[in-house]
Motif scaffolding. Sequence first.
Motif, PDB file in Angstrom:
ATOM      1  N   LEU A 130       8.497   7.457  -6.657  1.00  0.00           N
ATOM      2  CA  LEU A 130       8.355   7.442  -5.206  1.00  0.00           C
ATOM      3  C   LEU A 130       9.574   6.797  -4.547  1.00  0.00           C
ATOM      4  O   LEU A 130      10.033   7.253  -3.506  1.00  0.00           O
ATOM      5  N   ARG A 131      10.103   5.742  -5.162  1.00  0.00           N
ATOM      6  CA  ARG A 131      11.302   5.112  -4.602  1.00  0.00           C
ATOM      7  C   ARG A 131      12.461   6.092  -4.590  1.00  0.00           C
ATOM      8  O   ARG A 131      13.190   6.208  -3.607  1.00  0.00           O
ATOM      9  N   ARG A 132      12.633   6.810  -5.665  1.00  0.00           N
ATOM     10  CA  ARG A 132      13.757   7.733  -5.750  1.00  0.00           C
ATOM     11  C   ARG A 132      13.539   9.006  -4.957  1.00  0.00           C
ATOM     12  O   ARG A 132      14.476   9.685  -4.590  1.00  0.00           O
ATOM     13  N   GLY A 133      12.297   9.308  -4.650  1.00  0.00           N
ATOM     14  CA  GLY A 133      12.029  10.507  -3.881  1.00  0.00           C
ATOM     15  C   GLY A 133      12.076  10.301  -2.384  1.00  0.00           C
ATOM     16  O   GLY A 133      12.250  11.249  -1.630  1.00  0.00           O
ATOM     17  N   ILE A 134      11.953   9.049  -1.905  1.00  0.00           N
ATOM     18  CA  ILE A 134      11.857   8.786  -0.474  1.00  0.00           C
ATOM     19  C   ILE A 134      13.095   8.100   0.071  1.00  0.00           C
ATOM     20  O   ILE A 134      13.685   8.523   1.058  1.00  0.00           O
ATOM     21  N   HIS A 172      -5.151   6.956  -2.199  1.00  0.00           N
ATOM     22  CA  HIS A 172      -5.461   8.383  -2.097  1.00  0.00           C
ATOM     23  C   HIS A 172      -5.427   8.987  -3.496  1.00  0.00           C
ATOM     24  O   HIS A 172      -4.426   9.570  -3.926  1.00  0.00           O
ATOM     25  N   ILE A 173      -6.529   8.841  -4.214  1.00  0.00           N
ATOM     26  CA  ILE A 173      -6.617   9.271  -5.603  1.00  0.00           C
ATOM     27  C   ILE A 173      -7.761  10.270  -5.747  1.00  0.00           C
ATOM     28  O   ILE A 173      -8.876  10.031  -5.277  1.00  0.00           O
ATOM     29  N   MET A 210       0.836  -1.197   0.000  1.00  0.00           N
ATOM     30  CA  MET A 210       0.000   0.000   0.000  1.00  0.00           C
ATOM     31  C   MET A 210       0.877   1.255   0.000  1.00  0.00           C
ATOM     32  O   MET A 210       1.924   1.286   0.642  1.00  0.00           O
ATOM     33  N   TYR A 211       0.429   2.287  -0.692  1.00  0.00           N
ATOM     34  CA  TYR A 211       1.174   3.534  -0.795  1.00  0.00           C
ATOM     35  C   TYR A 211       0.359   4.679  -0.192  1.00  0.00           C
ATOM     36  O   TYR A 211      -0.857   4.745  -0.361  1.00  0.00           O
ATOM     37  N   ASN A 212       1.055   5.574   0.494  1.00  0.00           N
ATOM     38  CA  ASN A 212       0.391   6.732   1.093  1.00  0.00           C
ATOM     39  C   ASN A 212       0.379   7.948   0.186  1.00  0.00           C
ATOM     40  O   ASN A 212      -0.201   8.975   0.538  1.00  0.00           O
TER      41      ASN A 212
END
Length: 237
Positions: free
Chosen positions: A119-123, A30-31, A1-3
């Motif tokens: 998201l992987r590269r941003g977090i 959350h769309i 799940m992604y926030n």
Amino acid sequence: MYNAKILLIDDEKSILQMLEMVLRKEGFNHIYTAGTAQEALRLLNKYGADIVLLDVMLPDQTGFELCPKIRELSDAHLIYITARTSDLDVLTGFATGGDDYVTKPFNPLEVAARIKARLRRGIVPTIARRVETPILYDFGHFTVNEEAGEVLVEDEPVSCPAQVYQLLLYLCKHPNIVFSKSQLYEAVWGIDGVGDDSTVMVHVRKIRERIETDPSEPKYLVTVRGLGYKLMKEKNT
């Protein structure tokens, strides 16, 4: 799940429904969806967003006109999704503030993969840096402070959009190494970069506009004909 919060902006309800269905199956809950620029700005002001998927042809204004307004409100990763496929359209998409450009028809699973990669590269890098000594990449004329997320040219801060900064940071970490466009795309955007030459080219140009004295005659981020790009660093810097 992604926030992560995702804002979908398209006047075609079928596109919105398809994307929302696929993204929910991929773990995004959350769309928010909008069919007009006005509605998109209202939702962005109310909920915020981490990812924005933006169509170019909207009923009240174009996505190219809307994108700068989104940029005033958010640093969200913005992906154009559009049937406009000319080189001029792609360049306009990046020039107005887009981070990525996907043309219709598209595979929604590919869009989901691009979002996950972003998201992987941003977090992940942010978490890793917390336990490390601040890292400074000094090229003499310009400096990149990884901990502060800051680019200085002649000791003056220079604004740098997120994706432009990520590409510059990657090159700073690997000076004097030649990378093809596809290698850079995969390293920074996170998925197979075949066919995304324009994305890298536009971002290289934006880097040169910031770090080079004369962007048309680059001294630091140089083109290696037939191979790709290399960020030059002298051994004593």
